[in-house]
Motif scaffolding. Structure first.
Motif, short mmCIF file in Angstrom:
data_model
loop_
_atom_site.label_atom_id
_atom_site.label_comp_id
_atom_site.label_asym_id
_atom_site.label_seq_id
_atom_site.Cartn_x
_atom_site.Cartn_y
_atom_site.Cartn_z
N LYS A 106 -30.81 -21.78 -26.35
CA LYS A 106 -31.82 -21.05 -25.58
C LYS A 106 -31.87 -19.57 -25.95
N GLY A 107 -33.07 -19.02 -26.01
CA GLY A 107 -33.27 -17.60 -26.22
C GLY A 107 -32.82 -17.10 -27.58
N ALA A 108 -33.12 -17.85 -28.64
CA ALA A 108 -32.66 -17.50 -29.99
C ALA A 108 -33.63 -16.52 -30.66
N TRP A 109 -33.06 -15.61 -31.44
CA TRP A 109 -33.86 -14.67 -32.22
C TRP A 109 -33.07 -14.30 -33.47
N ILE A 110 -33.78 -13.81 -34.47
CA ILE A 110 -33.14 -13.48 -35.74
C ILE A 110 -32.49 -12.11 -35.63
N LYS A 111 -31.17 -12.10 -35.69
CA LYS A 111 -30.41 -10.85 -35.66
C LYS A 111 -30.35 -10.22 -37.05
N GLU A 112 -30.21 -11.08 -38.08
CA GLU A 112 -30.14 -10.59 -39.45
C GLU A 112 -30.77 -11.62 -40.38
#
Length: 162
Positions: free
Chosen positions: A127-133
Motif C-alpha cells: 500500500k502507498g508505494a512510490w518511486i524513491k529512486e
C-alpha cells in the motif's frame, strides 16, 4: 519416558517449495512482463529497553517497512524508461519544478507468487508505494548486456493476504 520419533513422522510426505521465478508483480502503469526482479517486503520492529533494578526487559517499539528493490528490462517498445518517467513526473516534474500530491503518485502494488501450474498461492498487497529512486542504468560498447532500470520503491504498509 522419552520416545524416539520415526523419521517418517517428522518429515512431510509431500512438499513443493515456492520458486523464485514464478511471480507476477502488478504495478499500475508498468507492464508486468518487463519486471525482471522484485524483492519481497521487509519489516523491522525496533526494540525498547525497559530497565528495572539490575535487569533489562525488552518490548516492541515502532515498526517500519523497508524499501523494495525492483529491476526492469528496458525494451525498445514499449519503453520501460518512459513508463517509469510518467510515474516519477506525478511526484516531481523536473521541467516545471513542481511536486505532486501524494494521492497522485502513491500506488498500490500486488505481488503474486504462483505454483508450477500458474495458480496464485501467495498474495502481497503493498500500500502507498512510490518511486524513491530510479537508476536508468549505464551504456557501454563492451559486452552484450541488455539495458535495465533499477527502482527503489518506498511504501507505507503491506498485507500478506494468503
Amino acid at each position: 519416558m522419552a520416545t524416539t520419533l520415526d523419521v517418517t513422522e517428522m518429515l512431510p510426505t509431500k512438499i513443493q517449495p515456492k520458486a523464485k521465478r514464478q511471480f507476477v508483480l502488478a504495478m499500475e502503469g508498468i507492464d508486468a512482463y518487463i519486471i525482471k526482479t522484485a524483492a519481497r517486503p521487509t519489516v523491522t520492529t525496533e526494540e525498547v529497553a525497559m530497565n528495572w533494578i539490575n535487569s533489562t526487559r525488552y518490548i516492541a517499539g515502532k515498526t517500519t517497512f523497508g524499501d523494495m528493490a525492483v529491476t526492469l528490462h528496458d525494451p525498445i517498445a514499449p519503453s520501460a524508461a518512459q513508463q517509469v518517467m510518467e510515474w516519477l513526473r506525478l511526484c516531481f516534474e523536473s521541467v516545471a519544478g513542481r511536486s505532486g500530491y501524494s494521492d497522485f503518485y502513491k500506488r498500490d502494488i500486488q505481488s503474486r507468487v504462483l505454483d508450477p501450474v500458474g495458480t496464485q498461492v501467495e498474495l502481497w498487497d503493498i500500500k502507498g508505494a512510490w518511486i524513491k529512486e530510479a537508476n536508468f542504468g549505464d551504456l557501454t560498447y563492451e559486452g552484450s548486456d541488455n539495458v535495465e532500470i533499477s527502482l527503489t520503491i518506498r511504501f507505507d504498509n503491506f498485507v500478506l493476504q494468503y
